[in-house]
Design a protein around this motif. Structure first.
Motif, PDB file in Angstrom:
ATOM      1  N   VAL A 137      -1.520  -0.255  -7.551  1.00  0.00           N
ATOM      2  CA  VAL A 137      -1.789  -1.290  -6.548  1.00  0.00           C
ATOM      3  C   VAL A 137      -3.292  -1.344  -6.270  1.00  0.00           C
ATOM      4  CG1 VAL A 137      -1.363  -2.069  -4.183  1.00  0.00           C
ATOM      5  CG2 VAL A 137       0.466  -0.920  -5.457  1.00  0.00           C
ATOM      6  N   SER A 138      -3.806  -2.548  -6.050  1.00  0.00           N
ATOM      7  CA  SER A 138      -5.214  -2.700  -5.667  1.00  0.00           C
ATOM      8  C   SER A 138      -5.331  -3.756  -4.573  1.00  0.00           C
ATOM      9  CB  SER A 138      -6.073  -3.106  -6.876  1.00  0.00           C
ATOM     10  OG  SER A 138      -5.708  -4.409  -7.324  1.00  0.00           O
ATOM     11  N   ILE A 139      -6.379  -3.627  -3.772  1.00  0.00           N
ATOM     12  CA  ILE A 139      -6.680  -4.606  -2.722  1.00  0.00           C
ATOM     13  C   ILE A 139      -8.097  -5.103  -2.955  1.00  0.00           C
ATOM     14  CG2 ILE A 139      -6.941  -5.021  -0.254  1.00  0.00           C
ATOM     15  CD1 ILE A 139      -5.032  -2.739   0.282  1.00  0.00           C
ATOM     16  N   ASN A 140      -8.230  -6.369  -3.216  1.00  0.00           N
ATOM     17  CA  ASN A 140      -9.541  -6.971  -3.501  1.00  0.00           C
ATOM     18  C   ASN A 140     -10.325  -6.144  -4.522  1.00  0.00           C
ATOM     19  OD1 ASN A 140      -8.736  -8.760  -1.527  1.00  0.00           O
ATOM     20  ND2 ASN A 140     -10.711  -8.810  -0.488  1.00  0.00           N
ATOM     21  N   GLY A 141      -9.632  -5.681  -5.548  1.00  0.00           N
ATOM     22  CA  GLY A 141     -10.282  -4.941  -6.627  1.00  0.00           C
ATOM     23  C   GLY A 141     -10.424  -3.457  -6.390  1.00  0.00           C
ATOM     24  N   GLN A 142     -10.020  -2.979  -5.204  1.00  0.00           N
ATOM     25  CA  GLN A 142     -10.097  -1.550  -4.911  1.00  0.00           C
ATOM     26  C   GLN A 142      -8.755  -0.889  -5.222  1.00  0.00           C
ATOM     27  OE1 GLN A 142     -12.680   0.388  -4.033  1.00  0.00           O
ATOM     28  NE2 GLN A 142     -13.959  -1.425  -4.314  1.00  0.00           N
ATOM     29  N   ARG A 143      -8.758   0.031  -6.195  1.00  0.00           N
ATOM     30  CA  ARG A 143      -7.540   0.710  -6.614  1.00  0.00           C
ATOM     31  C   ARG A 143      -7.079   1.703  -5.549  1.00  0.00           C
ATOM     32  NH1 ARG A 143      -5.447   2.159 -11.665  1.00  0.00           N
ATOM     33  NH2 ARG A 143      -3.524   3.334 -11.382  1.00  0.00           N
ATOM     34  N   MET A 144      -5.783   1.656  -5.256  1.00  0.00           N
ATOM     35  CA  MET A 144      -5.205   2.586  -4.295  1.00  0.00           C
ATOM     36  C   MET A 144      -4.786   3.860  -5.019  1.00  0.00           C
ATOM     37  SD  MET A 144      -5.606   0.795  -1.641  1.00  0.00           S
ATOM     38  CE  MET A 144      -4.833   1.939  -0.492  1.00  0.00           C
ATOM     39  N   VAL A 145      -5.277   5.014  -4.531  1.00  0.00           N
ATOM     40  CA  VAL A 145      -4.912   6.314  -5.096  1.00  0.00           C
ATOM     41  C   VAL A 145      -4.522   7.253  -3.949  1.00  0.00           C
ATOM     42  CG1 VAL A 145      -6.355   6.092  -7.151  1.00  0.00           C
ATOM     43  CG2 VAL A 145      -7.340   7.031  -5.054  1.00  0.00           C
ATOM     44  N   GLY A 146      -4.278   8.506  -4.293  1.00  0.00           N
ATOM     45  CA  GLY A 146      -3.785   9.455  -3.301  1.00  0.00           C
ATOM     46  C   GLY A 146      -4.683   9.631  -2.095  1.00  0.00           C
ATOM     47  N   ASN A 147      -6.004   9.584  -2.284  1.00  0.00           N
ATOM     48  CA  ASN A 147      -6.920   9.796  -1.165  1.00  0.00           C
ATOM     49  C   ASN A 147      -7.521   8.493  -0.641  1.00  0.00           C
ATOM     50  OD1 ASN A 147      -8.491   9.266  -3.390  1.00  0.00           O
ATOM     51  ND2 ASN A 147     -10.072  10.762  -2.894  1.00  0.00           N
ATOM     52  N   SER A 148      -6.927   7.363  -1.019  1.00  0.00           N
ATOM     53  CA  SER A 148      -7.419   6.074  -0.522  1.00  0.00           C
ATOM     54  C   SER A 148      -7.129   5.927   0.967  1.00  0.00           C
ATOM     55  CB  SER A 148      -6.761   4.914  -1.277  1.00  0.00           C
ATOM     56  OG  SER A 148      -7.217   4.848  -2.599  1.00  0.00           O
ATOM     57  N   ALA A 149      -7.979   5.155   1.632  1.00  0.00           N
ATOM     58  CA  ALA A 149      -7.803   4.911   3.063  1.00  0.00           C
ATOM     59  C   ALA A 149      -8.033   3.434   3.360  1.00  0.00           C
ATOM     60  CB  ALA A 149      -8.776   5.763   3.876  1.00  0.00           C
ATOM     61  N   ILE A 150      -7.168   2.884   4.205  1.00  0.00           N
ATOM     62  CA  ILE A 150      -7.340   1.515   4.687  1.00  0.00           C
ATOM     63  C   ILE A 150      -7.591   1.626   6.182  1.00  0.00           C
ATOM     64  CG2 ILE A 150      -6.318  -0.781   4.874  1.00  0.00           C
ATOM     65  CD1 ILE A 150      -4.412  -0.040   2.630  1.00  0.00           C
ATOM     66  N   THR A 151      -8.789   1.289   6.611  1.00  0.00           N
ATOM     67  CA  THR A 151      -9.156   1.424   8.017  1.00  0.00           C
ATOM     68  C   THR A 151      -9.634   0.093   8.563  1.00  0.00           C
ATOM     69  OG1 THR A 151     -11.406   2.122   7.437  1.00  0.00           O
ATOM     70  CG2 THR A 151      -9.766   3.857   7.748  1.00  0.00           C
ATOM     71  N   CYS A 152      -9.643   0.020   9.883  1.00  0.00           N
ATOM     72  CA  CYS A 152     -10.016  -1.233  10.546  1.00  0.00           C
ATOM     73  C   CYS A 152     -10.911  -0.929  11.737  1.00  0.00           C
ATOM     74  CB  CYS A 152      -8.754  -1.964  10.998  1.00  0.00           C
ATOM     75  SG  CYS A 152      -9.061  -3.653  11.587  1.00  0.00           S
ATOM     76  N   ALA A 153     -12.024  -1.653  11.841  1.00  0.00           N
ATOM     77  CA  ALA A 153     -12.926  -1.543  12.982  1.00  0.00           C
ATOM     78  C   ALA A 153     -13.177  -2.957  13.483  1.00  0.00           C
ATOM     79  CB  ALA A 153     -14.229  -0.868  12.579  1.00  0.00           C
ATOM     80  N   GLY A 154     -12.388  -3.366  14.480  1.00  0.00           N
ATOM     81  CA  GLY A 154     -12.471  -4.746  14.950  1.00  0.00           C
ATOM     82  C   GLY A 154     -11.913  -5.673  13.894  1.00  0.00           C
TER      83      GLY A 154
END
Length: 226
Positions: A137-154
């Motif tokens: 799986v990828s989000i906007n070209g960023q591959r998701m792996v075991g140490n991936s993080a999706i964070t939100c600031a505002g």
């Protein structure tokens, strides 16, 4: 008479001393030879031990060189490819889906943040895809792996430490029908986001490509955390 006796005694004493000195000299020589022989024997044993260890290390080195050569010649290429793919370090292609998410065009409401795509929304889609058997799986070209993080600031979303913005394109490799059904399952991700006007579409693909994970993204994340 006395002088002759004294002379005889002196001569006998000298002879005795000579014999004693000779015996001592021979004894010292024998001890020295024994010590030298012992040292030579110990040195020979140590040399033999070192030679044995050297031979063992040479054999081990030959075995390692052979293994390295086999890897270089590709005898283990398939296994290596599987390991790299599992770690997310290689590009993956196959059937799958492309999911597009965009902020709501609705202007009403007191809390505009509720109409924006947030990190938790992306995470919900990714988790659903993995639960349905997605291989990559990828989000906007960023591959998701075991140490991936999706964070939100505002209104800012970070994936692998890289800032991404709407519209969000999520690509997943897997069985297209299964992945599509998982997202459209009643009460699932699509149903939860639709009431907020979040634009979400799922397109089944005969061929979709998920890029490899890049260490650059990890370095960026580490620097920002520091």
């Amino acid at each position: 008479m006395i002088r002759k006796q004294y002379s005889a005694a002196l001569t006998a004493t000298c002879v005795i001393l000579g014999v004693i000195i000779g015996v001592q000299v021979n004894t010292v020589k024998q001890q020295r030879m024994t010590t030298e022989n012992q040292r030579l024997s110990e040195a020979t044993a140590a040399l033999n031990q070192l030679q044995t260890e050297h031979d063992v290390l040479q054999e081990q080195n030959k075995a390692l060189e052979k293994t390295l050569k086999e890897y270089q010649e590709g005898n283990f290429g398939e296994e290596m490819e599987q390991l790299l793919s599992f770690a997310g370090l290689t590009e993956v292609s196959g059937t799958g889906v492309t999911v597009m998410l965009n902020d709501s065009s609705t202007k009403g409401g007191s809390d505009m943040n509720a109409y924006l795509v947030h990190a938790e929304d992306l995470l919900a889609v990714v988790n659903e895809l993995y639960a349905a058997g997605a291989e990559a799986v990828s989000i906007n070209g960023q591959r998701m792996v075991g140490n991936s993080a999706i964070t939100c600031a505002g209104s800012i979303v970070m994936v692998n430490g890289v800032r991404v913005a709407a519209p969000f394109e999520i690509k997943a490799v897997g069985e297209a029908d299964v992945l599509d059904s998982a997202l459209h399952f009643p009460g699932g991700v699509v149903d939860n986001l639709s009431p907020w006007g979040i634009e979400i579409s799922v397109r089944k693909e005969a061929a979709v490509t998920v890029p490899a994970y890049t260490q650059t993204a990890l370095f960026k994340q580490t620097e920002e955390e520091e």
